[in-house]
Design an enzyme around this catalytic site. Sequence first.
Site, mmCIF file in Angstrom:
data_model
loop_
_atom_site.group_PDB
_atom_site.id
_atom_site.type_symbol
_atom_site.label_atom_id
_atom_site.label_comp_id
_atom_site.label_asym_id
_atom_site.label_seq_id
_atom_site.Cartn_x
_atom_site.Cartn_y
_atom_site.Cartn_z
ATOM 1 N N ARG A 66 -8.417 9.025 19.689
ATOM 2 C CA ARG A 66 -9.060 9.187 18.488
ATOM 3 C C ARG A 66 -8.223 8.449 17.466
ATOM 4 O O ARG A 66 -7.687 7.555 17.851
ATOM 5 C CB ARG A 66 -9.076 10.562 18.093
ATOM 6 C CG ARG A 66 -9.233 11.429 19.245
ATOM 7 C CD ARG A 66 -9.802 12.375 19.620
ATOM 8 N NE ARG A 66 -9.742 12.865 20.715
ATOM 9 C CZ ARG A 66 -10.011 13.182 21.762
ATOM 10 N NH1 ARG A 66 -10.511 13.043 22.062
ATOM 11 N NH2 ARG A 66 -9.934 13.625 22.663
ATOM 12 N N SER A 125 -6.699 21.851 20.434
ATOM 13 C CA SER A 125 -6.645 20.873 19.345
ATOM 14 C C SER A 125 -6.989 19.492 19.860
ATOM 15 O O SER A 125 -6.863 19.197 21.054
ATOM 16 C CB SER A 125 -5.252 20.843 18.736
ATOM 17 O OG SER A 125 -4.340 20.197 19.609
ATOM 18 N N ASP A 126 -7.416 18.622 18.945
ATOM 19 C CA ASP A 126 -7.409 17.204 19.259
ATOM 20 C C ASP A 126 -5.953 16.758 19.315
ATOM 21 O O ASP A 126 -5.049 17.457 18.851
ATOM 22 C CB ASP A 126 -8.197 16.420 18.204
ATOM 23 C CG ASP A 126 -8.736 15.115 18.743
ATOM 24 O OD1 ASP A 126 -8.197 14.602 19.739
ATOM 25 O OD2 ASP A 126 -9.704 14.587 18.163
ATOM 26 N N TRP A 127 -5.724 15.596 19.881
ATOM 27 C CA TRP A 127 -4.367 15.106 20.128
ATOM 28 C C TRP A 127 -3.765 14.595 18.813
ATOM 29 O O TRP A 127 -4.159 13.556 18.301
ATOM 30 C CB TRP A 127 -4.407 14.009 21.173
ATOM 31 C CG TRP A 127 -4.298 14.475 22.598
ATOM 32 C CD1 TRP A 127 -3.393 14.030 23.514
ATOM 33 C CD2 TRP A 127 -5.094 15.455 23.283
ATOM 34 N NE1 TRP A 127 -3.578 14.671 24.720
ATOM 35 C CE2 TRP A 127 -4.617 15.548 24.611
ATOM 36 C CE3 TRP A 127 -6.159 16.274 22.910
ATOM 37 C CZ2 TRP A 127 -5.157 16.411 25.560
ATOM 38 C CZ3 TRP A 127 -6.711 17.131 23.847
ATOM 39 C CH2 TRP A 127 -6.212 17.205 25.148
ATOM 40 N N THR A 135 -8.489 12.398 20.930
ATOM 41 C CA THR A 135 -8.020 11.365 20.030
ATOM 42 C C THR A 135 -6.568 11.620 19.708
ATOM 43 O O THR A 135 -6.053 12.696 19.889
ATOM 44 C CB THR A 135 -8.848 11.382 18.745
ATOM 45 O OG1 THR A 135 -9.067 12.710 18.364
ATOM 46 C CG2 THR A 135 -10.164 10.718 18.968
#
Length: 761
Positions: free
Chosen positions: A16, A289-291, A2
């Site tokens: 996301r 990490s998520d984006w 995301t």
Amino acid sequence: MTTAAQPSSALRILRRTSAAAALLALLPAASLAQTMPTKDSAPLVARANDPVWARADALVKQMTLDEKITYLHGLFPPNTKPAPADMIPSAGYVPGVPRLKIPTLRESDASLGVANQVEQRKGDTATALPSGLALAATFEPQLAYESGAMIGAEARAKTFNVLLAGGVNLTRDPWAGRNFEYLGEDPLLAGEMAGASIRGVQSNHIVSTIKHFAINAQETGRHVMDARIGEADLRESDLLAFQIAIEKGQPASVMCAYNKVGGDWACENDFLLNKVLKRDWNYPGWVMSDWGAVHSTTKAALAGLDQQSGQELDKQIYFGDDLKAAVAKGEVSQARVDDMVRRILYGVIATGLIDNPTPASAQPIDYAKNAKVAQALAERGAVLLKNDRNLLPLAKTAKKIVLVGAHADVGVLSGGGSSQVRSVGGAPVEIPLNGGEAASFVRVTWHASSPLQAIKAAYPNAEVTYIDGKDPAAAAAAVKGADLAIVFAWHWQTEAQDAPSIALPENQDALIDAVAGANENSLVVLETGGPVLMPWLDSVGGVLQAWYPGQRGGEAIAGILSGAVNPSGRLPMTFPRTEDQAPRASAPGYAEQAAIDDARRAGKEAGPIKGFAVDYPEGAAVGYRWFAQQKLQPLFPFGYGLSYTSFGYRNLKVEDGEGLKVSFDVINTGKVAGADAPQLYVTAGKRKPMVRLAGFQKVDLQPGETKRVTLSVDPRVLADYDTAKPGWTLPAGSYPLYVGAHAGDPALTGSAKLKAWSRKP
């Protein structure tokens, strides 16, 4: 994957207030909040006899500091300028170290197929699977493995070697925007299915992630919200799903979430990353990490984050020069940097990627073969919810069939967001959004799998017609005298926004009422991302839950309606009768976010939404457990689903003592072959007694055939998590249990006398 909402990411699919009295039932929210970790707080996994760990360590020792730092932060291709020569539009890119044969990481979204959301790669299509809920509804880990293996093979052929798949967040609220991607409300079912899917992906010598760690249960305010829940409740629900999936699938990477948990961002959360994942579970892989989910350098590194993903979507490149400077200052130790890199290399080696590099150019893909996997999943995951007077299967003698609504003449609906696949066959309908975070990267999309054409093929001698359903009166007139009137109803959900309600939009309830009033042989096919309200349920003859059925959804639906396929899906989530039966009738923060979006549509300055807390007073009592505790009667219970045949259960045997093993006979008591998914439920929990799914198995049976099913129970499913020990505890005693077709169906009853059991986290 995301992303954070910002104008520069428009080319890319962005990824996301409970009463105080309710909170008294929880551990204090602060129990999960962490103080700033020290530079020695990141635990090192003791893997002295692990050759993969030793090999990764040897590579780390040969790398320069600059090479290490480069491997710890990934590029976001749509925003990377200048772009490396071998980078293609996709989710992410991390340069390797050619001199050491350390591979470049080429990352793609992948929950439901190799994603190419708004066609960053022109003309590149892939096999689009049905939604995650459809997969969960099969209750078949083997299908999860096969579909994961198919996605992984396509990804490898497209030169990707990291798939951002493996979503396992539990469904806590029926309106949550990404429910369709995930695997339902039960930790055992979700964990088993996710683990099998991840194992399938990684069978191709590529990396699969598991995500979003943790308790990322809503989209509204996902970048600012603080999820608050007691540790024991979290361990017994969402974290247990992750733990089972990690054990079964051994994903090379874990993706941390956007939200805060107990006051700390998930991607700099010492409790989640260091204490739970790396210490308690002894997880050897890496945390990405998520984006757009990184907020610091030193705190994140010391709290257990190993790699910053999509760096251009964060406020700054925290794990580049900033990390190198933190090492120079002594804020982050060289040992911690080595641990970060070693964990990435562990995943790269353990999956076989380093010894089996992905091809340098795209390879041929057998899309026709892969389409069969998508169709099988749609067929096995569709759930027949109602079938009065044996309306289905429709006799081959039918002369007139009328389809109504939902673009059923050209395709089937897909969920939106980073999981969106540009499917083989194309998208006959794409509707842009007019505001909100999702608008910059999401379109309401249909896959080109026409139910109309598929039903025509199944009934070559019948008149099969379609009407769009925009005018209920015209639809009612069109269905009069038909052998079957099929209303295709839709409820679209997407990443980056939650649904305003679970009612069908755009006057569809009135449409269904009109059709049902004109033809008693009326059927509703639901293309939805979860449960919807059904005020018309008593008026229609049948209801088929088709979910978002993927690129062969039309063919799958036709097969079920005609009887070529006997439906065998079971609900992986409870369908509430009314919205107020759920712990939260709507998304916390939804009104505030809607006001911000409306202001922006009007050209006014607004937002962003301010941070807010979301409390989970239901704790570990997610889904059917909540309904049982509150003595609520749902519209359809967890595990429910009908068949064109019937099944019986007999000869229950309970083997107890050190562990619990339950066996019983399943009999096809009907006249056609079919598949059943018997389920074992046990009431357990001294801290908070509740009914729990303890086992399940899909069984295919010929008419009159009997098969013996044996289920061995993971004690953690029954145990309490004791934060004082800490660890799992199951007291000695007698535990009531039953075997049935769904939650609340005690077809066979018994009890188990279990000895005391305990285990470390």
